[in-house]
Write an enzyme that holds these catalytic residues in place. Structure first.
Site, PDB file in Angstrom:
ATOM      1  N   ARG A 186       0.830  -1.223   0.000  1.00 17.16           N
ATOM      2  CA  ARG A 186       0.000   0.000   0.000  1.00 17.16           C
ATOM      3  C   ARG A 186       0.860   1.267   0.000  1.00 17.16           C
ATOM      4  NH1 ARG A 186      -2.822  -3.344   3.522  1.00 17.16           N
ATOM      5  NH2 ARG A 186      -4.674  -4.204   2.539  1.00 17.16           N
ATOM      6  N   LYS A 220       2.362  11.250 -11.344  1.00 22.41           N
ATOM      7  CA  LYS A 220       1.442  10.420 -12.131  1.00 22.41           C
ATOM      8  C   LYS A 220       2.143   9.104 -12.426  1.00 22.41           C
ATOM      9  CE  LYS A 220      -1.666  13.455 -14.652  1.00 22.41           C
ATOM     10  NZ  LYS A 220      -2.051  13.962 -15.992  1.00 22.41           N
ATOM     11  N   GLU A 258       7.890  17.872 -26.031  1.00 24.13           N
ATOM     12  CA  GLU A 258       7.236  18.084 -24.735  1.00 24.13           C
ATOM     13  C   GLU A 258       7.743  19.393 -24.121  1.00 24.13           C
ATOM     14  OE1 GLU A 258       4.272  16.869 -22.685  1.00 24.13           O
ATOM     15  OE2 GLU A 258       5.090  15.117 -23.684  1.00 24.13           O
ATOM     16  N   LYS A 309       6.402  22.981 -14.104  1.00 25.79           N
ATOM     17  CA  LYS A 309       5.545  21.832 -13.780  1.00 25.79           C
ATOM     18  C   LYS A 309       5.295  21.763 -12.273  1.00 25.79           C
ATOM     19  CE  LYS A 309       4.383  17.115 -14.401  1.00 25.79           C
ATOM     20  NZ  LYS A 309       4.417  15.904 -15.180  1.00 25.79           N
ATOM     21  N   GLU A 323      -5.191  16.917 -10.693  1.00 26.24           N
ATOM     22  CA  GLU A 323      -5.781  17.342 -11.959  1.00 26.24           C
ATOM     23  C   GLU A 323      -7.272  17.615 -11.861  1.00 26.24           C
ATOM     24  OE1 GLU A 323      -3.821  15.576 -15.392  1.00 26.24           O
ATOM     25  OE2 GLU A 323      -5.681  15.750 -16.504  1.00 26.24           O
ATOM     26  N   ARG A 370      -3.903  21.486 -13.688  1.00 26.63           N
ATOM     27  CA  ARG A 370      -2.901  20.512 -14.137  1.00 26.63           C
ATOM     28  C   ARG A 370      -3.186  20.021 -15.557  1.00 26.63           C
ATOM     29  NH1 ARG A 370       0.245  15.751 -10.859  1.00 26.63           N
ATOM     30  NH2 ARG A 370       1.336  14.946 -12.682  1.00 26.63           N
ATOM     31  N   ASN A 428      -1.378  19.147 -20.498  1.00 25.93           N
ATOM     32  CA  ASN A 428      -1.699  18.319 -21.666  1.00 25.93           C
ATOM     33  C   ASN A 428      -1.857  19.170 -22.930  1.00 25.93           C
ATOM     34  OD1 ASN A 428      -1.657  15.941 -20.243  1.00 25.93           O
ATOM     35  ND2 ASN A 428      -3.804  16.126 -19.641  1.00 25.93           N
ATOM     36  N   HIS A 466      -1.783  17.749 -26.520  1.00 27.20           N
ATOM     37  CA  HIS A 466      -1.852  16.294 -26.378  1.00 27.20           C
ATOM     38  C   HIS A 466      -3.094  15.665 -27.008  1.00 27.20           C
ATOM     39  CE1 HIS A 466       1.562  16.837 -23.826  1.00 27.20           C
ATOM     40  NE2 HIS A 466       1.597  15.586 -23.446  1.00 27.20           N
ATOM     41  N   HIS A 500      -2.515  12.322 -28.819  1.00 27.67           N
ATOM     42  CA  HIS A 500      -3.059  11.041 -28.375  1.00 27.67           C
ATOM     43  C   HIS A 500      -3.831  10.357 -29.499  1.00 27.67           C
ATOM     44  CE1 HIS A 500      -2.775  12.280 -23.881  1.00 27.67           C
ATOM     45  NE2 HIS A 500      -1.691  11.668 -24.300  1.00 27.67           N
ATOM     46  N   HIS A 520       6.089  10.002 -28.744  1.00 25.76           N
ATOM     47  CA  HIS A 520       5.089  10.837 -28.076  1.00 25.76           C
ATOM     48  C   HIS A 520       5.375  12.335 -28.268  1.00 25.76           C
ATOM     49  CE1 HIS A 520       2.203  12.201 -25.144  1.00 25.76           C
ATOM     50  NE2 HIS A 520       3.163  12.798 -24.458  1.00 25.76           N
TER      51      HIS A 520
HETATM   52  N1  GLY Z   1       2.226  14.756 -18.033  1.00 26.04           N
HETATM   53  C1  GLY Z   1       1.176  15.539 -17.551  1.00 26.04           C
HETATM   54  C2  GLY Z   1       1.072  15.586 -16.070  1.00 26.04           C
HETATM   55  O1  GLY Z   1       1.954  15.136 -15.376  1.00 26.04           O
HETATM   56  O2  GLY Z   1       0.082  16.036 -15.560  1.00 26.04           O
END
Ligand code: GLY
Length: 352
Positions: free
Chosen positions: A118, A140, A182, A222, A232, A236, A240, A243, A247, A259
């Site tokens: 956990r 993430k 990116e 970031k 998010e 946040r 993207n 993206h 995507h 990517h």
């Molecule tokens: N790659 C986008 C984020 O970390 O929110």
């Protein structure tokens, strides 16, 4: 830590440092000894891929687990196997997982660390430009399902991230270019971190910064976004930018695009969509094109793109809740725009 730039991701008692600079990987042993687990981590499970080829010294007893190369490693089976290896090793909550690699490794190592017992501490040593400025920072983690990318995962913040810019020198050119796609998005995210970073370095553009500072500036941008919206709920999602088309091109699967290369195409497309909606002017579109050009990024749609298919794929975004949603530039900077008119999206594809 001389020569290493420190950027903090501020999340209360889960705050952590990101160390950026040539040789930053050598900070791993002191980090594991001093900060990750109270009293120092006892043992480390290092997760990497054979293709990464970077040795790290955790400074404590460790075992290395090599997951398969490529994006295919990002699946639930890998998580099960890693957790079994951790159990066989007797990894406990006094120990630490160390992800050494690009986004695939840090997504997988981070998710395994999030669910094993956990939750055990994880430290990332990011070895690609894309990993350093994006994937390794912000917590993430996750894997893909046959039904879509990143559909299973967890927010699990690392205890530290090391971005060793020395290793970027050995990256294949295409891998570096993927990172630059990116990186280009950070030119448009803005916010106080971007302003602070540029004013403190006396530069007016991220591309004018030396590589260590440029990586650190992206991390700072970031970090500021993640600190304000960790899970998010809103802001946040601006990370993207570019993206949605990226995507769709990736889901279509028949285009030979990394990517970041797809994101570069998606950034120009998002600028054209914003222009057609009257949100930005021609000069702002040109600014997008200049940034992408400065990084040597190709922004043409790959041959064989079927516009109907792309529009259909926009609508299949499994995380979208309000029709086709795009991050778009506008008078107040980037914003999430729901229910974008498909006829505008089609015209913008034609303009590409
Ligand atoms: N790659 C986008 C984020 O970390 O929110």
């Amino acid at each position: 830590m001389s020569g290493t730039i420190r950027v903090d991701v501020s999340l209360g008692d889960r705050s952590y440092p990101v160390l950026v600079g040539a040789g930053a990987r050598r900070e791993l042993a002191p980090i594991l000894r001093d900060t990750v687990v109270t009293g120092g981590a006892r043992r480390a499970a290092v997760v990497t891929q054979a293709g990464i080829g970077l040795e790290v010294d955790p400074g404590i007893p460790f075992e290395t687990f090599t997951i398969p190369d490529g994006e295919h490693a990002k699946e639930l089976g890998t998580i099960g196997e890693l957790c079994s290896e951790f159990a066989r090793m007797g990894l406990t909550r006094r120990d630490v997982v160390v992800g050494v690699g690009g986004g695939v490794v840090t997504d997988v190592a981070g998710f395994a660390a999030a669910v094993y017992h956990r939750g055990v501490a994880v430290v990332h040593v990011a070895t690609t430009l894309l990993g350093q400025i994006d994937a390794a920072v912000g917590g993430k983690t996750g894997v893909n399902l046959a039904e879509g990318k990143n559909l299973v995962g967890a927010f699990w913040q690392p205890a530290a991230v090391l971005c060793d810019t020395e290793v970027l020198d050995t990256l294949p050119e295409r891998e570096l270019r993927a990172g630059l796609g990116e990186l280009a998005k950070y030119h448009f995210i803005g916010g106080s971190a971007a302003e602070h970073w540029l004013s403190s370095t006396g530069k007016n553009d991220l591309s004018a910064l030396p590589i260590d500072e440029r990586v650190a500036a992206c991390v700072a941008i970031k970090a500021e976004v993640v600190s304000s919206d960790e899970t998010e709920g809103g802001r946040r999602a601006l990370l993207n930018y570019g993206h949605t088309l990226a995507h769709a091109l990736e889901i279509a699967e028949r285009f030979d695009l990394r990517h970041g290369e797809a994101v570069a195409i998606g950034l120009r497309y998002a600028a054209l969509v914003a222009r057609m909606m009257g949100r930005i002017d021609d000069q702002r579109v040109a600014e997008h094109e200049l940034v992408l050009e400065a990084y040597g990024l190709d922004t043409a749609l790959p041959p064989g793109v079927d516009h109907d298919e792309i529009i259909e794929l926009f609508g299949r975004d499994k995380k979208a809740t309000d029709g086709i949603t795009f991050v778009l530039d506008g008078p107040n900077g980037l914003e999430m725009v729901p229910n974008v008119d498909p006829s505008v999206l089609r015209s913008a594809l034609e303009r590409m």
